[in-house]
Design a protein around this motif. Sequence first.
Motif, PDB file in Angstrom:
ATOM      1  N   THR A 140       0.871  -1.274  -0.071  1.00  0.00           N
ATOM      2  CA  THR A 140       0.092  -0.004  -0.118  1.00  0.00           C
ATOM      3  C   THR A 140       0.631   1.195   0.132  1.00  0.00           C
ATOM      4  O   THR A 140       0.450   2.383  -0.699  1.00  0.00           O
ATOM      5  N   ASP A 162      -5.802  -1.628  -5.023  1.00  0.00           N
ATOM      6  CA  ASP A 162      -5.339  -1.935  -3.739  1.00  0.00           C
ATOM      7  C   ASP A 162      -6.326  -2.995  -3.068  1.00  0.00           C
ATOM      8  O   ASP A 162      -7.198  -2.594  -2.391  1.00  0.00           O
ATOM      9  N   GLU A 163      -5.873  -4.329  -3.372  1.00  0.00           N
ATOM     10  CA  GLU A 163      -7.088  -5.216  -2.902  1.00  0.00           C
ATOM     11  C   GLU A 163      -8.503  -4.835  -2.994  1.00  0.00           C
ATOM     12  O   GLU A 163      -9.061  -4.568  -2.118  1.00  0.00           O
ATOM     13  N   GLN A 207      -7.667   0.021  -0.263  1.00  0.00           N
ATOM     14  CA  GLN A 207      -7.766  -1.192   0.382  1.00  0.00           C
ATOM     15  C   GLN A 207      -9.083  -1.270   1.165  1.00  0.00           C
ATOM     16  O   GLN A 207      -9.703  -2.187   1.090  1.00  0.00           O
TER      17      GLN A 207
HETATM   18 MG   LIG Z   1      -2.000  -2.672   2.113  1.00  0.00          MG
END
Ligand SMILES: [Mg+2]
Lengths: 256, 331
Positions: free
Chosen positions: A45, A173-174, A87
């Motif tokens: 991240t 991000d995810e 995320q």
């Molecule tokens: Mg992360």
Amino acid sequence: MTALALETRDLHNRFGGLEVVRNLNFNLAPGARHALIGPNGAGKTTFVNLVAGALSPSHGAILLHGRDITGLVQAARVKRGIVRTFQISQLFRNLTVLENVALAIAERDGIARVLWRGLAAFPTIVDEAVALLAGLDLAADATTAIRALAYGRQRLVEIAIALALKPSVLLLDEPAAGIPSAESHVILAALDRLPPAIAVLIIDHDMGVVFRFARRITVLVGGLTLAEGTPAEIAADPRVRTAYLGESILPDGVGR
Amino acid sequence: MASAIDPAAAVPRLGRARWHWAEALPWLALAAVPFVFPGYLALGCQVIVMILFALSLDLILGYAGIITLGHAALFGTGAYAAGMLSAHLGWNEPITGLLVAGAAAAAVGFVSGWFLLRYHGLALLMLTLATAILLQELANTLAPYTGGYDGLLGIAIDPIFGRFANDLFRQNYYVYGLIVLLAAFLIARRVVASPFGQSLVGIRENVKRMHAIGAPVHGRLVAIYTIAAAMAGVAGGLFAQIHAFVTLQVMGFQLSGAVLIVVILGGAGRLYGAFIGAAIYVILEDQLAKLSPEFWEFGVGLVLVATVLFARRGLLGIAEDLTARLRRRTP
Ligand SMILES: [Mg+2]
Ligand SMILES: Nc1ncnc2c1ncn2[C@@H]1O[C@H](COP(=O)(O)OP(=O)(O)OP(=O)(O)O)[C@@H](O)[C@H]1O
């Protein structure tokens, strides 16, 4: 050779004494489907934050389509095509899905600085937002406020906002974080439909997602690149297996 | 496909540019005051100045989420600008006086906002407070120009359009103030309904997300802060012209706090919250302070605590909830 979509040179970041991203040289080809994986706290991240401009690196450079953008603020990078998702969803919770996307479109087109005309003077924003939502199967939720929306749907809105900005480099991000894996196929379907011209970097802990989506994988551990290669190469790499404490993370049949 | 969704329903804020009949009510009420309560126009003038000032705070607090404890600095800048223009330069024309007041406050707002708006939360709260104290101290130090502690005397504003003088009962100034308020309100309403105004709501709702969609957040905040500063300056200028007297209190913490209470009490982020908040605050202050000043201050504290505990969205928030409930019951 065509210029890389994204390139980092010796990109480095420390938080106080903690070195989180260490002299990272990373390349993202145009139209790439590239995954960045690594254990919790690996610096993934942070890397996204550095590239997007939410953080300034301790040293190192970031190049977008061959041009140095290290000194640019986040807004300028977005204008140049670098867009990221979060995320943990970062949405306008009290606004509707359509408004969330409309704000992004207005920002992209420079309409958001217009002070003297009503938003109603720009009906194409709504049309475009509606079309975009339809493409992500979000049309039915268009008039729902985010706070009333299931988290899985919110993850789709994250992607919708990113696409509304027409990125050339997209950092995910995810995208499936926080939703049950039974529902992650909705996100995967959306990922499959991303415009091929966009260079996509995806971060994910779900190896099913990673190995299905990515054509190239970088493994980050402790802020350093541990390995990089095709999914088959990564799956066969013993260092990756040890870093992940076992083989169970790899999907069945991969690398065997 | 696109026609399946009504844009105004999908983006409720799109529809907000249209006028609702209920919006006529506060204006009708304000216009009726000279006929119904002709003896209370001096108080009416105070209400109008407070509405204008609170409107300016609502632009930054209610829409952009900028929290400040020093808004009086901008009001005071306008008051001193309009006052000194007349007292020292002999420029007594009221309308241009107000414009100068607005411009002076806008300049101060732009410069201070440029520095202040890099901060948020508690840091911003303290820095706005500190800025206001500094400016007040500056006004005190510049006593030869501002009158310092004794106040600025010698303000002699010409009749409006050469005809309407500032009479003892404030008849003309009430109308004058009302027209200025209407003009400022129309500007504010337009600004908040614009794409720019919507981007401010975005900043208030989630600044991280605004950065991520490429919004120049700092520039937007400075822009609205400057606009609000101009409006606060006009309110201050109006105050100076009405009373023909300016003291250091126009920059004081008391006033910064009062305007914050007015906006929170009325309901932030609605423009009309300023109207109801200011009317209640100024009238109650007038009535209760006659009984006993302690009573008033205690009352303000009580009202504020009650608002924060039970009506986070202010009195207009309560009104909205009630009408929504009524509408559901009578289909
Ligand atoms: Mg992360
Ligand atoms: N703003 C910050 N200040 C200090 N330390 C930070 C900050 N942000 C992240 N870190 C630390 O940097 C390290 C890397 O964090 P990062 O969020 O980049 O990891 P990650 O790879 O994304 O992990 P995850 O898979 O859990 O999301 C962690 O040890 C984290 O605690």
